[in-house]
Design an enzyme around this catalytic site. Structure first.
Site, PDB file in Angstrom:
ATOM      1  N   GLY A 236     -11.357  13.548 -11.967  1.00  0.00           N
ATOM      2  CA  GLY A 236     -11.114  12.443 -10.921  1.00  0.00           C
ATOM      3  C   GLY A 236     -11.815  11.236 -10.775  1.00  0.00           C
ATOM      4  N   PRO A 238     -14.569   8.892  -7.995  1.00  0.00           N
ATOM      5  CA  PRO A 238     -15.166   9.112  -7.525  1.00  0.00           C
ATOM      6  C   PRO A 238     -15.335   9.494  -6.104  1.00  0.00           C
ATOM      7  CG  PRO A 238     -15.441   6.660  -8.942  1.00  0.00           C
ATOM      8  CD  PRO A 238     -14.462   7.156  -9.178  1.00  0.00           C
ATOM      9  N   THR A 243     -18.040  17.392  -7.308  1.00  0.00           N
ATOM     10  CA  THR A 243     -19.035  17.909  -7.134  1.00  0.00           C
ATOM     11  C   THR A 243     -18.918  19.222  -5.718  1.00  0.00           C
ATOM     12  OG1 THR A 243     -20.535  16.008  -7.809  1.00  0.00           O
ATOM     13  CG2 THR A 243     -22.168  17.793  -7.169  1.00  0.00           C
ATOM     14  N   HIS A 459      -3.942 -19.436   7.314  1.00  0.00           N
ATOM     15  CA  HIS A 459      -4.121 -18.618   6.081  1.00  0.00           C
ATOM     16  C   HIS A 459      -3.322 -16.770   6.180  1.00  0.00           C
ATOM     17  CE1 HIS A 459      -5.760 -17.840   1.950  1.00  0.00           C
ATOM     18  NE2 HIS A 459      -5.511 -16.228   2.311  1.00  0.00           N
ATOM     19  N   GLU A 460      -4.355 -16.586   7.159  1.00  0.00           N
ATOM     20  CA  GLU A 460      -4.054 -15.053   7.736  1.00  0.00           C
ATOM     21  C   GLU A 460      -2.164 -14.766   8.011  1.00  0.00           C
ATOM     22  OE1 GLU A 460      -6.091 -12.793   6.155  1.00  0.00           O
ATOM     23  OE2 GLU A 460      -7.716 -14.430   5.976  1.00  0.00           O
TER      24      GLU A 460
END
Length: 684
Positions: A236, A238, A243, A459-460
């Site tokens: 899978g 990270p 773990t 732009h945004e």
């Protein structure tokens, strides 16, 4: 009672005597004994014992350079002058005499020697220096003679102990470099992680819980003829909890648990990797049944013959060959279960992935909405939060986040609240933490000119306008022109967690991404470098549509992707003519969406201008502000659709549960109703 499952019976001890095993401490003891023997049997060449009379005669001839008188031993040690050795030693070989030859004389007493010396000085005018000492300290002489050597040996032993301290193989220094570095966890270790601490991952947990259950109760499976899987590979992205899942196995299984990383097998010395593999499985067999966990196994399990360095005798390949043999070779590893984790399963050797070695591949994917809610529930336990914090709301705001990302969000929120002097972590702190992780650190101190602010705002606003007006674009959450990280402005969306993606959805996403560059050209009449990241994303997406997804008009239904990952970029599965056609198709797709973006912005010029002005005035706007300008979106997002379906399902489940509870209550009432006989005291 004898256990039915022989694989969990430890190997009986052999009746053969144990083979002699060398211990490095014996070497230290041997060196010490040799030093003592050397001191006790010191070569006497260059020394001579004289009688008292002969010594008096030679002393009067001024043969000695200096004398040392040991009072308690009645002994004189005299050093012969250079050039006088022939008078004392005769014709003895010069090489045996040495540089500073000495003689030893037994004297009657120290007083008589003093009388003799005083008279000799007066009569013969000798110039020999005399020193009186109480006695000869053998221990001190030994330390003076061999102290430096002992010190060097001590330093060497200390360094060897330090070098071998991290190997877990005990003393031995460089002699233990081939020992495995695995950490051992057993029932005596203090474990804190259990399956209760692993939120989400229901399917993956079920797979590994079955392995733990088999170890605890093997008869349940062996009675039906089942065998425990020899290995399980956790695959899978990270941060998804591979773990952590292994830690939970270590915490739940009542068997020894060996843990190490794939890189622990790799060393600068040739042959060390294979030696460590052998030692690891030797230790595991001694403690079977047990579990061996190898994290990041791709460090040692890369496919053979495909290494980038083109080394035909790579040390990694030798280690892998030994690992393959130990996992499923002629030898028996009964009771040893291999658990491994990687995020690069595509580069692992096929022999490593086959049944008999890794019988199960457990895919640990990014959490969905419900799993994120569970993960937030786990990480919110130790945090002091107020009633404004809702795990479900936070889960909806973090699509695409892994378990590690969610843990980071919770920690960042707590730090932000503490920085602001709050007693509880609030919803606002979590939202700021998400912004901090996604967009980077806010930099209000960065100075921008009015012209730059206007360019950033348009732009945004272009991104926000198109994402609102396109059906398949990701829903807008927030837009800001405050610099964050490397960006001068940013827009936050809620990415749709789709299982499949259509051509129209990809085109809408590309069009919304190009909205910033299109707005600059339409409103300002010029373009800037602020769209570089947008262009990079669009180019990759268009290239994927043509090369991987077969969504091109001139190259339909073709896929040029090498899923094995073994070509190393040295070859292309298409001709130069096809490569040119791919570039043409990519350019065509991008140009079409760019023209489409400009057309939509031109049709909604007034709304875009209002949105840009609000951004300039307030610096930060939310989806409610965009809705106020353009009206409510005509389409429902996939996330909202899933939430509505889930709410309906929960409502039905609750309704069914209420009906079952009512039915049970009715049954109990009927059962408990007393009969006429019971009322009158008769036995029914």
């Amino acid at each position: 009672m004898e256990n039915k499952n022989d694989m969990f019976n430890k190997t009986p001890k052999s009746g053969k005597p144990k083979m002699f095993r060398f211990n490095l401490y014996w070497m230290y003891g041997l060196i010490f004994i040799m030093l003592v023997a050397l001191y006790m049997t010191n070569d006497s060449s260059g020394t001579k014992e004289l009688g008292w009379t002969e010594f008096q005669k030679l002393a009067q001839e001024n043969v000695f350079d200096k004398m040392t008188v040991y009072n308690k031993k009645n002994l004189v040690e005299a050093t012969v002058k250079n050039g006088k050795t022939e008078q004392v030693f005769g014709n003895m070989d010069v090489s045996k005499i040495g540089v500073s030859p000495k003689v030893y004389v037994k004297i009657p007493s120290a007083d008589k020697f003093s009388d003799f010396y005083d008279k000799a000085v007066a009569d013969s005018h000798i110039d020999t220096q005399v020193r009186f000492e109480e006695g000869d300290d053998a221990i001190w002489n030994f330390l003076v003679s061999f102290g430096p050597i002992i010190l060097l040996i001590g330093v060497w032993m200390f360094l060897m102990r330090r070098m071998s301290g991290g190997t877990g193989a005990g003393p031995g220094g460089v002699f233990s470099v081939g020992k495995a570095k695995a950490q051992l966890f057993d029932k005596d270790n203090d474990r804190k992680v259990t399956f209760k601490d692993v939120a989400g991952l229901a399917e993956a947990k079920q797979e590994v819980e079955e392995i733990v259950s088999f170890l605890k109760n093997p008869e349940k499976y062996t009675e039906l003829g089942g065998k425990i899987p020899k290995g399980a590979l956790l695959v899978g992205p990270p941060g998804t909890g591979k773990t952590l899942l292994a830690k939970a196995v270590a915490g739940e299984a009542n068997v020894p648990f060996f843990s190490l990383s794939g890189s622990d097998f790799v060393e600068m010395f040739v042959g060390v990797g294979a030696s460590r593999v052998r030692d690891l499985f030797r230790q595991a067999k001694e403690k079977s049944p047990c579990i061996v966990f190898i994290d990041e196994i791709d460090a040692v399990g890369r496919a053979r013959g495909k290494n980038a360095n083109m080394n035909s005798n790579d040390e990694r390949e030798n280690t892998l060959n030994q690992l393959l043999t130990e996992m499923d070779g002629f030898g028996s590893n009964s009771g040893v279960i291999i658990l491994a984790a990687t995020n690069r399963a595509d580069i692992l050797d096929k022999a490593l992935l086959r049944a008999g070695r890794f019988d199960r591949q457990i895919h640990v994917e990014l959490p969905d909405l419900n799993e994120r809610k569970e993960i937030f529930g786990v990480h919110l336990r130790p945090i002091k939060i107020d009633e404004s914090v809702d795990a479900e709301f936070l889960a909806r705001q973090t699509p695409g986040f892994s378990g590690a990302d969610i843990a980071n969000v919770c920690n960042e929120a707590a730090l932000i609240a503490a920085r602001n002097g709050k007693k509880f972590v609030q919803k606002e702190d979590f939202m700021n933490a998400v912004d901090r992780i996604v967009g980077g650190l806010e930099k209000r101190s960065k100075i921008t000119t009015e012209e730059e602010r206007k360019c950033i705002a348009n732009h945004e606003a272009g991104h926000a306008t198109l994402s609102w007006l396109l059906e398949h674009a990701n829903p807008l959450v927030k837009v800001t022109i405050v610099p964050r990280g490397k960006a001068l402005g940013a827009a936050w969306y809620l990415p749709e967690e789709r299982q499949i993606t259509t051509r129209e959805q990809l085109q809408d996403e590309m069009c919304a991404t190009l909205g910033g560059r299109a707005a600059e050209e339409l409103v300002l009449g010029k373009i800037s470098t602020g769209a570089s990241n947008d262009l990079e994303r669009v180019t990759k997406q268009a290239y994927a549509m043509v090369v991987y997804f077969g969504m091109s008009d001139k190259l339909p239904n073709l896929n040029y992707y090498d899923s094995t990952g073994q070509d190393w970029g040295f070859t292309k599965p298409y001709s130069e003519e096809t490569a040119k056609l791919i570039d043409t198709e990519v350019q065509k797709i991008i140009n079409e969406q760019y023209d489409r973006a400009k057309r939509i912005l031109s049709e909604n010029k007034e709304g875009h201008s209002k949105l840009a002005q609000v951004l300039l005035d307030r610096e930060v706007i939310y989806s409610e502000d965009v809705e106020h300008i353009f009206g409510k979106r005509a389409w429902i997002s996939r996330s909202q659709e899933i939430l509505e379906l889930q709410e309906k399902a929960n409502g039905k489940n609750k309704e069914n549960a209420d009906k079952e509870a009512e039915a049970d209550a009715t049954t109990e009432n009927v059962t408990d109703t007393p009969t006429e006989e019971n009322k009158t005291g008769k036995i029914a």
